[in-house]
Design an enzyme around this catalytic site. Sequence first.
Site, PDB file in Angstrom:
ATOM      1  CD1 TRP A  61      -3.235  11.097  -6.530  1.00  0.00           C
ATOM      2  CD2 TRP A  61      -2.905  10.394  -4.389  1.00  0.00           C
ATOM      3  NE1 TRP A  61      -3.672   9.442  -6.219  1.00  0.00           N
ATOM      4  CE2 TRP A  61      -3.428   9.171  -5.122  1.00  0.00           C
ATOM      5  CE3 TRP A  61      -2.411  10.635  -2.731  1.00  0.00           C
ATOM      6  CZ2 TRP A  61      -3.649   8.151  -3.943  1.00  0.00           C
ATOM      7  CZ3 TRP A  61      -2.417   9.089  -2.160  1.00  0.00           C
ATOM      8  CH2 TRP A  61      -3.394   7.957  -2.366  1.00  0.00           C
TER       9      TRP A  61
ATOM     10  CD  GLN B 260     -10.869  13.869  -3.746  1.00  0.00           C
ATOM     11  OE1 GLN B 260     -10.281  14.261  -2.181  1.00  0.00           O
ATOM     12  NE2 GLN B 260     -11.002  12.087  -3.064  1.00  0.00           N
TER      13      GLN B 260
ATOM     14  CG  ASP C  41       4.833  14.859  -6.495  1.00  0.00           C
ATOM     15  OD1 ASP C  41       6.030  14.646  -6.310  1.00  0.00           O
ATOM     16  OD2 ASP C  41       3.696  14.909  -6.551  1.00  0.00           O
TER      17      ASP C  41
ATOM     18  CE1 TYR D  42      -0.725  11.194  -8.920  1.00  0.00           C
ATOM     19  CE2 TYR D  42       0.223  12.946  -8.458  1.00  0.00           C
ATOM     20  CZ  TYR D  42       0.250  11.732  -7.956  1.00  0.00           C
ATOM     21  OH  TYR D  42       1.433  11.529  -7.289  1.00  0.00           O
TER      22      TYR D  42
ATOM     23  N   PRO E  17       2.434  10.523   4.739  1.00  0.00           N
ATOM     24  CG  PRO E  17       2.821  12.598   4.591  1.00  0.00           C
ATOM     25  CD  PRO E  17       2.630  11.647   3.917  1.00  0.00           C
TER      26      PRO E  17
ATOM     27  CG  ASN F 297      -0.356  19.418   7.503  1.00  0.00           C
ATOM     28  OD1 ASN F 297      -0.882  19.161   8.253  1.00  0.00           O
ATOM     29  ND2 ASN F 297      -0.750  19.223   6.518  1.00  0.00           N
TER      30      ASN F 297
END
Length: 336
Positions: free
Chosen positions: A22, A28, A50, A55, A208, A296
């Site tokens: 996104w 960025q 995703d 975007y 999240p 992560n």
Amino acid sequence: MVSYRYLGNSGLKITELVYGNWLTHGSQVENDQAAACVKAALDVGITSFDTADVYANTAAETVLGEILAGERRESLELFTKVYWPTGPKGANDMGLSRKHILESIDGSLRRLQTDYVDVYQAHRYDHDTPLEETMVAFADVVRAGKAHYIGVSEWTADQIRAGAALAKELHIQLISSQPQYSMLWRVIEGEVIPASEECGLGQIVWSPVAQGVLTGKYRPGEAPPAGSRATDYKVGESMIQRFLTDDVLTRVQALAPIADALGLSMAQLALAWVLQNSNVSAAIIGASRPEQVYENAKASGVTIPADAMATIDDALGDIVERDPGKTVETNPKPGR
């Protein structure tokens, strides 16, 4: 390696951590760094990705498509979305009309360099287009082989039920909901999750870690770290402001000893927390550095004990947002 879960009541398996682009690809993060992050995702076993046409005004899809072009397509699960305007923002460049859906899927497939996406999602609910028109257009996309399944994003419980009923009539599978969900933002628990369970949808949740707040890097009484999302005036700053009060940040710091006791970073704790919900099929992670992906990924497969879940609730107290009406606020207002 990252574990798999079924998406809703379908037979589609996706990784419980989904790589999303996104705020990164095409805007960025430079393309070589974006490629490094995607390769890291593949390294840890993430095969679900995703994106959305809006975007970076289509650039995110293009970048992702170029990076994944050499991968075996059947081993990937690609999700994209339609609703928001792209290009010159003409009269029909937005919404869920038949025209916009059928034109948008072709553009997305071209940019992603694929013949189909696994899940094609309505990025918001369109109050200005009859739901029947939208769902028939999605059915035609599926029957044309351009998408295997249909999903929605930030739809209310009533909208999900209505969409699922039409999908059933049309013999297509509406299998996913993509809402915001975190320890701090639990607005889907009261109505959206029960409706999704009833209709066979699983959640693919975004934010999240609450735009980074749940990593603990934002501290009460201190300026946001340089280069963090809270300093990004383009997108991140406006979205993160609701969480940047001293009360919220003080409560979030109380999560650090809980994470330490479980051998997790605060980000890993936040990801593992959303994955404890049985209706959550996956949590979306983003990254500007491959190291973030590797860290992560360690949240996959973690089970947080019941006493630790209770301690988290006690630590956060009444700062948690639970109002189901907040989902309605994300829907664009009717324009007719």
